[in-house]
Motif scaffolding. Structure first.
Motif, mmCIF file in Angstrom:
data_model
loop_
_atom_site.group_PDB
_atom_site.id
_atom_site.type_symbol
_atom_site.label_atom_id
_atom_site.label_comp_id
_atom_site.label_asym_id
_atom_site.label_seq_id
_atom_site.Cartn_x
_atom_site.Cartn_y
_atom_site.Cartn_z
ATOM 1 N N VAL A 342 42.929 54.797 32.019
ATOM 2 C CA VAL A 342 43.303 53.554 32.688
ATOM 3 C C VAL A 342 42.170 52.541 32.563
ATOM 4 N N ASN A 343 42.552 51.303 32.367
ATOM 5 C CA ASN A 343 41.573 50.217 32.396
ATOM 6 C C ASN A 343 41.292 49.893 33.870
ATOM 7 N N ASP A 344 40.409 50.690 34.448
ATOM 8 C CA ASP A 344 40.098 50.546 35.871
ATOM 9 C C ASP A 344 39.339 49.237 36.077
ATOM 10 N N TRP A 345 40.010 48.299 36.724
ATOM 11 C CA TRP A 345 39.466 46.940 36.862
ATOM 12 C C TRP A 345 38.401 46.901 37.957
ATOM 13 N N LYS A 346 37.310 46.234 37.670
ATOM 14 C CA LYS A 346 36.227 46.099 38.633
ATOM 15 C C LYS A 346 36.244 44.700 39.243
ATOM 16 N N GLY A 347 36.021 44.642 40.553
ATOM 17 C CA GLY A 347 36.113 43.376 41.269
ATOM 18 C C GLY A 347 35.219 42.292 40.717
ATOM 19 N N GLU A 348 34.030 42.672 40.239
ATOM 20 C CA GLU A 348 33.104 41.651 39.738
ATOM 21 C C GLU A 348 33.607 40.973 38.474
ATOM 22 N N TRP A 349 34.569 41.607 37.792
ATOM 23 C CA TRP A 349 35.110 40.993 36.581
ATOM 24 C C TRP A 349 36.002 39.789 36.899
ATOM 25 N N ASP A 350 36.430 39.662 38.132
ATOM 26 C CA ASP A 350 37.255 38.510 38.505
ATOM 27 C C ASP A 350 36.502 37.198 38.345
ATOM 28 N N ALA A 351 35.166 37.257 38.376
ATOM 29 C CA ALA A 351 34.358 36.045 38.257
ATOM 30 C C ALA A 351 34.164 35.624 36.805
ATOM 31 N N LEU A 352 34.585 36.463 35.867
ATOM 32 C CA LEU A 352 34.425 36.137 34.456
ATOM 33 C C LEU A 352 35.418 35.056 34.038
ATOM 34 N N SER A 353 35.141 34.419 32.910
ATOM 35 C CA SER A 353 36.089 33.451 32.355
ATOM 36 C C SER A 353 37.350 34.182 31.922
ATOM 37 N N LEU A 354 38.437 33.450 31.741
ATOM 38 C CA LEU A 354 39.691 34.072 31.325
ATOM 39 C C LEU A 354 39.531 34.782 29.984
ATOM 40 N N GLU A 355 38.746 34.192 29.078
ATOM 41 C CA GLU A 355 38.533 34.817 27.774
ATOM 42 C C GLU A 355 37.767 36.122 27.921
ATOM 43 N N GLU A 356 36.748 36.111 28.800
ATOM 44 C CA GLU A 356 35.968 37.334 29.023
ATOM 45 C C GLU A 356 36.799 38.397 29.733
ATOM 46 N N GLN A 357 37.653 37.968 30.665
ATOM 47 C CA GLN A 357 38.545 38.921 31.329
ATOM 48 C C GLN A 357 39.486 39.554 30.321
ATOM 49 N N ALA A 358 39.996 38.737 29.390
ATOM 50 C CA ALA A 358 40.907 39.262 28.371
ATOM 51 C C ALA A 358 40.211 40.301 27.506
ATOM 52 N N GLN A 359 38.920 40.094 27.230
ATOM 53 C CA GLN A 359 38.166 41.066 26.452
ATOM 54 C C GLN A 359 38.040 42.390 27.210
ATOM 55 N N LYS A 360 37.852 42.304 28.529
ATOM 56 C CA LYS A 360 37.798 43.519 29.351
ATOM 57 C C LYS A 360 39.164 44.209 29.388
ATOM 58 N N LYS A 361 40.212 43.401 29.525
ATOM 59 C CA LYS A 361 41.580 43.950 29.598
ATOM 60 C C LYS A 361 41.990 44.636 28.306
#
Length: 544
Positions: A342-361
């Motif tokens: 699972v791509n376990d989402w971390k709360g601190e990633w919410d502060a990233l830009s949409l592009e950076e979030q997409a890279q995490k996703k």
């Protein structure tokens, strides 16, 4: 007392008071005891509570037993997402038998192969599939007892193939049937066949222990509170519905059956039944998002959507969020009971830009709580690759939610378990934070002029183009380079983007040798679970 033996090893044996085999069958028994009047299944106008669900499952087990079905006998089903499919997930193993659920879109030859290979004793089949099942039975060597299911909510015109009707057969069983847990939690509970894109499919055998653990892990991963409402957009025949037929009983939730995946029906059920969770391939997201405006509904809550296969493009994630869905990316295979990563989402990633979030996703993530180990290893030496996000290796699994093995195929089983790991055949990298990211199937890597090209990397770039709806990249034979990337693309409705436009777009984001040399605009063939059939595209690429 023997002083040479630890006191912890003396007089502390397993017995019926302190040990029971783990099995997901216990989940339904508990739900029926604690929440007997809670709605368990919704199907059209039907509402079935947990007391009735449990009684009907016991009736099915009783009726099967009366036919002589017992331990390790195979009961095959060809059913869509209807109540009997849920009953089979409990009733068949309650009879100590093995449930074999078949893909409803298979052709007659493959159905016949599976029936023979599984030595099917009983076949429960929906009348909708009568033509293909009739042909399959004429080919197959086995002669199972055939039980026809006639859906009262959506009657079908298909012929009856057997002498038994499902409802009448079930009613012949005892609702108080005294079933028992498996003799051993390692006993087989289900049989699932791989897609068979490179030959006859392999029969993957699950055990009770693995099904129990994965079902509970789903509840944890999906953050399912008590009484969730789960919409069946994922086929239950696919890895036993990722074990969710058992998961929902853990929290006494409601199964909302969906016979056919249609946008109007999905939106209506999500809104009217207060659906909280659903799963599916990216095609399910596209179906929801591309529905006509008058079919969509405004949701008063966030709905959890779990998807596997390729990571959703940034534009799709944004559109799903706007529509009211929180998307979580999962990864797994038939051999690991469906999702085990699972791509376990971390709360601190919410502060990233949409592009950076997409890279995490885009990353597949970390192991399920039920999986003991997940690594990216060198396939030859079995040494871990560096945690640099760049070094390619094979993704490997180890633990209780790995299959028993392949039925009647010891060579393939031994090969899959070489070195004490399950070899997935997927190539990926390990990031410094321990999250894995797939780069390709080993057979999908494109080798051009001696350079390895990840088809997933090229597809990710194509998905960034706003007018690309679906993309698949395969190798095309080339006299000079050996192979070059060939992209098959489905465009958004009304798009006029050209091959030259997309090649130029890719060149802006990729090294020259990775840029597709050919782009074909066409409908991309997919399996019934939404996976792109790259083997078909590879064959077409050879003719271009």
């Amino acid at each position: 007392m023997d002083a040479s033996i630890s006191p912890y090893d003396q007089g502390l044996d397993k017995n019926t008071a302190n040990f029971a085999a783990l099995s997901p069958l216990s989940f339904l028994a508990r739900a029926a005891d604690v929440f007997p009047e809670k709605v368990a299944i919704v199907h059209g106008n039907q509402r079935t509570d947990y007391r009735t669900f449990y009684r009907r499952s016991r009736q099915l087990a009783s009726a099967l037993t009366s036919l002589g079905i017992g331990k390790n006998d195979t009961v095959s089903v060809l059913l869509s997402n209807v109540p009997p499919m849920l009953e089979a997930h409990y009733g068949v193993p309650m009879a100590k038998a093995v449930l074999h659920s078949m893909n409803t879109r298979l052709d007659a030859a493959i159905i016949a192969f599976q029936l023979d290979h599984a030595n099917c004793k009983v076949l429960i089949t929906d009348r909708e599939y009568a033509p293909v099942v009739s042909e399959a039975l004429s080919i197959a060597t086995v002669k199972p007892t055939v039980i026809d299911y006639s859906d009262p909510e959506y009657p079908q015109d298909g012929a009856r193939l057997g002498t038994l009707d499902y409802e009448a057969f079930l009613q012949s069983g005892d609702p108080e049937f005294q079933w028992s847990l498996p003799d051993d939690e390692w006993d087989a509970i289900t049989l699932n066949y791989t897609s068979g894109t490179t030959g006859n499919p392999k029969g993957v055998v699950y055990h009770h222990r693995g099904a129990y653990l994965l079902a509970q892990a789903n509840v944890i991963t999906a953050s399912m509170a008590k009484h969730p409402v789960y919409l069946w957009t994922l086929p239950m025949f696919h890895c036993n519905g990722w074990c969710f037929p058992w998961s929902i009983s853990v929290v006494a939730g409601t199964h909302v059956c969906l016979r056919w995946v249609r946008p109007q029906a999905m939106w209506d059920l999500i809104a009217n039944e207060n659906v909280t969770h659903l799963c599916g391939a990216p095609i399910i997201m596209s179906t929801l998002l591309n529905a006509a405006a008058d079919q969509k509904q405004d949701l008063d809550r966030e709905v959890e959507f779990f998807t596997a296969a390729a990571p959703p493009p940034e534009s799709v994630l944004a559109a799903m969020k706007t529509a009211g869905f929180n998307v979580t990316h999962l990864y797994g295979l038939t051999e690991v009971y469906g999702p085990a990563v699972v791509n376990d989402w971390k709360g601190e990633w919410d502060a990233l830009s949409l592009e950076e979030q997409a890279q995490k996703k885009a990353r597949q993530g970390v192991r399920y709580v039920a999986l003991e180990d997940l690594k990216v290893l060198d396939p030859e030496t079995l040494e871990p690759v560096p945690l640099d996000g760049e070094t390619l290796g094979e993704v490997m699994f180890r633990g209780n939610v790995v299959m028993k093995g392949y039925l009647k195929n010891e060579d393939a089983t031994n090969k899959a378990f070489r070195g004490g790991w399950f070899h997935s055949g997927d190539l990926g990298v390990m990031h410094p934070d321990g999250y894995i990211q797939l780069k390709d199937r080993s057979k999908d890597i494109i080798i051009s002029g001696g350079e390895n090209i990840s088809s997933i990397e090229v597809e990710d770039v194509l998905y960034k183009h706003p007018e690309v709806q679906t993309a698949a990249v395969v190798a095309r034979p080339d006299e000079k380079w050996g192979e070059t990337p060939c992209a098959f693309v489905e465009l958004q409705t009304g798009s006029e983007v050209s091959e030259a436009d997309l090649i130029a777009f890719c060149r802006q984001h990729l090294a020259g040798f990775k840029t597709p040399k050919t782009i074909v605009f066409r409908d991309i063939p997919k399996t019934s679970t939404g996976k792109i059939q790259k083997f078909a595209l590879r064959e077409q690429a050879k003719t271009l």
